[in-house]
Design an enzyme around this catalytic site. Sequence first.
Site, PDB file in Angstrom:
ATOM      1  N   HIS A  25      -8.878   9.174  -6.114  1.00 27.20           N
ATOM      2  CA  HIS A  25      -7.699   8.643  -6.257  1.00 27.20           C
ATOM      3  C   HIS A  25      -6.701   8.759  -4.704  1.00 27.20           C
ATOM      4  O   HIS A  25      -6.417   7.804  -4.225  1.00 27.20           O
ATOM      5  CB  HIS A  25      -6.889   9.318  -7.444  1.00 27.20           C
ATOM      6  CG  HIS A  25      -5.466   8.924  -7.388  1.00 27.20           C
ATOM      7  ND1 HIS A  25      -4.826   7.731  -7.733  1.00 27.20           N
ATOM      8  CD2 HIS A  25      -4.295   9.578  -6.865  1.00 27.20           C
ATOM      9  CE1 HIS A  25      -3.767   7.627  -7.723  1.00 27.20           C
ATOM     10  NE2 HIS A  25      -3.175   8.886  -6.992  1.00 27.20           N
ATOM     11  N   TYR A  84      -4.145  -4.701 -16.608  1.00 29.64           N
ATOM     12  CA  TYR A  84      -4.637  -3.705 -17.478  1.00 29.64           C
ATOM     13  C   TYR A  84      -3.501  -2.481 -17.754  1.00 29.64           C
ATOM     14  O   TYR A  84      -3.496  -2.346 -18.924  1.00 29.64           O
ATOM     15  CB  TYR A  84      -6.047  -3.243 -16.852  1.00 29.64           C
ATOM     16  CG  TYR A  84      -6.444  -2.004 -17.506  1.00 29.64           C
ATOM     17  CD1 TYR A  84      -6.806  -2.152 -18.903  1.00 29.64           C
ATOM     18  CD2 TYR A  84      -6.303  -0.889 -17.043  1.00 29.64           C
ATOM     19  CE1 TYR A  84      -7.099  -0.660 -19.496  1.00 29.64           C
ATOM     20  CE2 TYR A  84      -6.464   0.283 -17.630  1.00 29.64           C
ATOM     21  CZ  TYR A  84      -7.145   0.386 -18.820  1.00 29.64           C
ATOM     22  OH  TYR A  84      -7.477   1.516 -19.462  1.00 29.64           O
ATOM     23  N   THR A  96     -13.152  -1.557 -13.292  1.00 33.01           N
ATOM     24  CA  THR A  96     -13.805  -0.537 -12.421  1.00 33.01           C
ATOM     25  C   THR A  96     -15.132  -1.363 -11.889  1.00 33.01           C
ATOM     26  O   THR A  96     -15.302  -1.713 -10.673  1.00 33.01           O
ATOM     27  CB  THR A  96     -14.440   0.418 -12.944  1.00 33.01           C
ATOM     28  OG1 THR A  96     -13.436   1.250 -13.677  1.00 33.01           O
ATOM     29  CG2 THR A  96     -15.211   1.502 -12.153  1.00 33.01           C
ATOM     30  N   HIS A 133      -8.838   7.110  -1.883  1.00 28.97           N
ATOM     31  CA  HIS A 133      -8.400   5.644  -1.884  1.00 28.97           C
ATOM     32  C   HIS A 133      -7.170   5.214  -1.358  1.00 28.97           C
ATOM     33  O   HIS A 133      -6.944   4.201  -0.393  1.00 28.97           O
ATOM     34  CB  HIS A 133      -8.721   5.182  -3.306  1.00 28.97           C
ATOM     35  CG  HIS A 133      -8.647   3.798  -3.655  1.00 28.97           C
ATOM     36  ND1 HIS A 133      -7.610   3.220  -4.284  1.00 28.97           N
ATOM     37  CD2 HIS A 133      -9.197   2.607  -2.930  1.00 28.97           C
ATOM     38  CE1 HIS A 133      -7.699   2.074  -4.214  1.00 28.97           C
ATOM     39  NE2 HIS A 133      -8.533   1.454  -3.536  1.00 28.97           N
ATOM     40  N   GLN A 145     -13.653  -3.629  -9.175  1.00 27.96           N
ATOM     41  CA  GLN A 145     -13.441  -3.076  -8.060  1.00 27.96           C
ATOM     42  C   GLN A 145     -14.936  -3.068  -7.153  1.00 27.96           C
ATOM     43  O   GLN A 145     -14.864  -2.876  -6.068  1.00 27.96           O
ATOM     44  CB  GLN A 145     -12.844  -1.762  -8.463  1.00 27.96           C
ATOM     45  CG  GLN A 145     -11.563  -2.136  -8.852  1.00 27.96           C
ATOM     46  CD  GLN A 145     -10.832  -0.601  -9.113  1.00 27.96           C
ATOM     47  OE1 GLN A 145     -11.512   0.234 -10.192  1.00 27.96           O
ATOM     48  NE2 GLN A 145      -9.714  -0.297  -8.822  1.00 27.96           N
ATOM     49  N   LYS A 194       0.928  -1.180  -0.022  1.00 25.23           N
ATOM     50  CA  LYS A 194      -0.008  -0.166  -0.243  1.00 25.23           C
ATOM     51  C   LYS A 194       0.907   1.226   0.057  1.00 25.23           C
ATOM     52  O   LYS A 194       0.396   2.400  -0.490  1.00 25.23           O
ATOM     53  CB  LYS A 194      -0.950   0.033   1.284  1.00 25.23           C
ATOM     54  CG  LYS A 194      -1.902  -1.141   1.379  1.00 25.23           C
ATOM     55  CD  LYS A 194      -3.009  -0.979   0.253  1.00 25.23           C
ATOM     56  CE  LYS A 194      -2.440  -2.125  -0.821  1.00 25.23           C
ATOM     57  NZ  LYS A 194      -3.545  -2.077  -2.039  1.00 25.23           N
ATOM     58  N   ARG A 198       4.380  13.368 -14.690  1.00 26.82           N
ATOM     59  CA  ARG A 198       3.754  13.646 -15.866  1.00 26.82           C
ATOM     60  C   ARG A 198       2.761  14.727 -16.181  1.00 26.82           C
ATOM     61  O   ARG A 198       2.299  14.776 -17.250  1.00 26.82           O
ATOM     62  CB  ARG A 198       3.204  12.045 -16.234  1.00 26.82           C
ATOM     63  CG  ARG A 198       4.117  10.991 -16.321  1.00 26.82           C
ATOM     64  CD  ARG A 198       3.593   9.632 -16.320  1.00 26.82           C
ATOM     65  NE  ARG A 198       2.728   9.555 -17.367  1.00 26.82           N
ATOM     66  CZ  ARG A 198       1.572   8.885 -17.702  1.00 26.82           C
ATOM     67  NH1 ARG A 198       1.095   8.209 -16.358  1.00 26.82           N
ATOM     68  NH2 ARG A 198       0.848   8.638 -18.670  1.00 26.82           N
ATOM     69  N   LYS A 236      -0.076  14.943 -15.241  1.00 23.51           N
ATOM     70  CA  LYS A 236      -1.725  14.349 -15.152  1.00 23.51           C
ATOM     71  C   LYS A 236      -2.416  15.001 -13.919  1.00 23.51           C
ATOM     72  O   LYS A 236      -2.727  14.127 -13.208  1.00 23.51           O
ATOM     73  CB  LYS A 236      -1.356  12.929 -15.427  1.00 23.51           C
ATOM     74  CG  LYS A 236      -0.509  12.174 -16.600  1.00 23.51           C
ATOM     75  CD  LYS A 236      -1.287  12.767 -17.976  1.00 23.51           C
ATOM     76  CE  LYS A 236      -0.424  12.171 -18.973  1.00 23.51           C
ATOM     77  NZ  LYS A 236      -1.279  12.246 -20.224  1.00 23.51           N
ATOM     78  N   LYS A 248     -10.808  -1.162 -19.090  1.00 22.29           N
ATOM     79  CA  LYS A 248     -11.069  -0.402 -17.999  1.00 22.29           C
ATOM     80  C   LYS A 248     -12.491  -0.352 -17.228  1.00 22.29           C
ATOM     81  O   LYS A 248     -12.483  -0.133 -16.147  1.00 22.29           O
ATOM     82  CB  LYS A 248     -10.843   1.108 -18.480  1.00 22.29           C
ATOM     83  CG  LYS A 248     -10.870   2.181 -17.497  1.00 22.29           C
ATOM     84  CD  LYS A 248     -10.260   3.447 -17.799  1.00 22.29           C
ATOM     85  CE  LYS A 248     -10.297   4.515 -16.843  1.00 22.29           C
ATOM     86  NZ  LYS A 248     -10.132   5.955 -17.165  1.00 22.29           N
TER      87      LYS A 248
END
Length: 216
Positions: free
Chosen positions: A97, A137, A158, A100, A161, A74, A87, A89, A154
């Site tokens: 994100h 993936y 999801t 989590h 999950q 983790k 990057r 992004k 993708k």
Amino acid sequence: MRDRNAMNLKKTIMVYNLVQIMINVYIVKKCFSLMGMSLMNLWSNLCNPVSAVHTGPDIQKEIFITVFYYYSNKMMDLLDTIFYSLRKKKSQITFLHVIHHVIALWLAWMNVFYIKEELVIRFVAMNTTVHVIMYIYYFLAGIAVSTEKYLWWKKYVTTIQILQFIAAISMLCKMMSDGCKPNALFIVSWGFPAVFFLILFLDFYRQTYYKWNKLN
């Protein structure tokens, strides 16, 4: 990175994804070795998934080591955010994100150093199995000439999950109905995040794929 150009980390991230796959496969293997069961039989021995199969003074040590590996992984997951930052992004560093990763790290720490219930092995097995699929993936998408070829993955990653959180909530409910008596903090620490993440991932799914379908 505000005053710097975005970095090209494609090869680094591909290696990272491959390492993540191997680490998560190893943790999955250790979990199922402890439980002595297959993925299709997760609902047996809910109260005592390890001690119902194995006995001996070293079992608690093996449980601790396995969950510690999970906790360490983790911490490694936080590299995702660093890569997004390097990057540039920024759109990928969403509330979902960040929260989590933060809660997952806290939850793993709690189970290693404080709660120490063997029941956690079942949840670790399920979560690391999902992460194996997820990083496969990412790896395949990274080596593709055109990532469009792999976009259909993708959506189902999801979905898996989301199913994971539903399964976790169902297992916790069945544990209580079966009369399991884990540390109350174990129920709270896994139950609340599972419900919270289920809501967030369902909202992500709705916003991402329903909008995508409308545009196409």
